[in-house]
Design a protein around this motif. Structure first.
Motif, short mmCIF file in Angstrom:
data_model
loop_
_atom_site.label_atom_id
_atom_site.label_comp_id
_atom_site.label_asym_id
_atom_site.label_seq_id
_atom_site.Cartn_x
_atom_site.Cartn_y
_atom_site.Cartn_z
N LEU A 1 -21.35 -1.13 -40.50
CA LEU A 1 -20.63 -1.48 -39.47
C LEU A 1 -19.10 -2.20 -39.50
O LEU A 1 -17.76 -1.46 -38.76
CB LEU A 1 -20.53 -3.21 -39.03
N ASN A 2 -18.28 -2.55 -40.29
CA ASN A 2 -16.59 -2.79 -41.29
C ASN A 2 -16.49 -1.49 -41.12
O ASN A 2 -14.94 -1.07 -40.74
CB ASN A 2 -16.30 -3.28 -42.28
N THR A 3 -17.36 -0.85 -41.90
CA THR A 3 -16.51 1.02 -42.10
C THR A 3 -15.95 1.31 -41.08
O THR A 3 -15.18 2.23 -40.86
CB THR A 3 -17.19 1.57 -43.09
N LEU A 4 -17.13 1.09 -39.92
CA LEU A 4 -17.41 1.81 -38.17
C LEU A 4 -16.12 1.25 -38.18
O LEU A 4 -15.00 2.65 -37.46
CB LEU A 4 -18.55 1.90 -38.25
N LYS A 5 -15.94 -0.11 -37.64
CA LYS A 5 -14.34 -0.28 -37.12
C LYS A 5 -13.12 0.17 -38.02
O LYS A 5 -12.61 0.82 -37.40
CB LYS A 5 -14.45 -1.62 -38.36
N LYS A 6 -13.31 0.65 -39.28
CA LYS A 6 -11.77 0.57 -40.26
C LYS A 6 -11.76 1.78 -38.97
O LYS A 6 -10.71 2.28 -39.12
CB LYS A 6 -11.68 1.35 -41.65
N GLU A 7 -12.38 3.19 -39.47
CA GLU A 7 -13.11 4.34 -38.51
C GLU A 7 -12.25 4.36 -37.31
O GLU A 7 -11.26 5.37 -37.35
CB GLU A 7 -14.53 4.92 -39.41
N LEU A 8 -13.07 3.41 -36.84
CA LEU A 8 -13.01 3.48 -35.07
C LEU A 8 -11.24 3.23 -34.80
O LEU A 8 -10.46 4.00 -33.78
CB LEU A 8 -13.75 2.62 -34.47
N GLU A 9 -10.76 2.34 -35.91
CA GLU A 9 -9.25 1.71 -35.91
C GLU A 9 -8.21 3.23 -35.94
O GLU A 9 -7.05 3.40 -35.02
CB GLU A 9 -8.94 0.62 -37.05
N ARG A 10 -8.38 4.31 -36.78
CA ARG A 10 -7.59 5.10 -36.06
C ARG A 10 -7.50 6.82 -35.33
O ARG A 10 -6.76 7.06 -35.90
CB ARG A 10 -7.78 5.87 -37.88
N LEU A 11 -8.14 6.12 -34.18
CA LEU A 11 -8.78 6.49 -33.16
C LEU A 11 -8.58 6.74 -32.41
O LEU A 11 -8.43 5.04 -31.61
CB LEU A 11 -10.39 7.38 -33.35
N PRO A 12 -7.49 7.33 -31.56
CA PRO A 12 -6.85 7.13 -29.91
C PRO A 12 -8.28 6.52 -29.02
O PRO A 12 -9.68 6.80 -29.21
CB PRO A 12 -7.06 8.68 -29.34
N LYS A 13 -8.29 5.55 -27.73
CA LYS A 13 -9.72 4.85 -27.23
C LYS A 13 -10.07 6.17 -26.87
O LYS A 13 -11.09 6.05 -25.82
CB LYS A 13 -8.82 3.52 -26.85
N ASP A 14 -9.14 6.90 -26.87
CA ASP A 14 -9.95 8.31 -25.15
C ASP A 14 -10.72 9.06 -26.27
O ASP A 14 -10.95 10.27 -25.68
CB ASP A 14 -9.03 8.74 -24.44
N SER A 15 -10.80 9.12 -27.18
CA SER A 15 -11.38 9.91 -28.28
C SER A 15 -13.01 10.33 -28.10
O SER A 15 -13.46 9.65 -27.07
CB SER A 15 -11.40 9.56 -29.44
N ASP A 16 -13.49 11.52 -27.62
CA ASP A 16 -14.63 12.03 -27.85
C ASP A 16 -15.32 11.79 -29.02
O ASP A 16 -15.16 12.31 -29.90
CB ASP A 16 -14.82 13.15 -27.04
N ILE A 17 -16.02 10.72 -29.14
CA ILE A 17 -16.94 10.79 -29.85
C ILE A 17 -18.29 10.40 -29.72
O ILE A 17 -18.83 10.23 -28.74
CB ILE A 17 -16.46 8.60 -30.25
#
Length: 133
Positions: free
Chosen positions: A65-81
């Motif tokens: 979950l921490n790894t996921l959070k670090k990955e997400l912190e690099r992305l814009p909030k409107d990224s298509d995920i």
């Protein structure tokens, strides 16, 4: 009758996603064939089986979950995920709910969960959808 309706609403509300946020495997396979570059696909424990997906490890565990959070912190909030696991039947998967809840908490606005009801083998590989990175 009202109690039954309330109970059904409570069960639905327990999931961190809406029905509209579930993406069918066939739809993702079509997007992959059209070479959509802007889509971020994250594997939560199935080992990055879908081409182009980033494997962050099991999000049911603190480290993943921490790894996921670090990955997400690099992305814009409107990224298509799109996130997926597929390690086991969807209703008992330990990884999809913490990950989706994290996306909600981090205020992402365009995220979906790949609807792998049984597992990645049955719902993706056996259907002939693309595999490998």
């Amino acid at each position: 009758m009202e109690k039954h309706t309330e109970k059904a609403k409570t069960q639905i509300q327990q999931e961190p996603w809406t029905q509209q946020q579930l993406l069918e495997p066939k739809e993702l396979a079509q997007v992959l064939q059209s070479s959509e570059d802007s889509l971020v696909i994250i594997s939560l424990g199935a080992g990055g089986i879908i081409p182009g997906s980033r494997d962050t490890g099991p999000s049911g565990e603190k480290e993943g979950l921490n790894t996921l959070k670090k990955e997400l912190e690099r992305l814009p909030k409107d990224s298509d995920i799109v996130i997926y696991c597929g390690c086991c039947p969807f209703d008992i998967c330990p990884n999809v709910r913490p990950a989706f809840a994290l996306l909600n908490e981090m205020n992402f606005t365009s995220h979906q969960l790949l609807n792998l009801r049984d597992n990645i083998k049955v719902d993706w590989i056996d259907k002939g959808y693309p595999v490998g990175n």
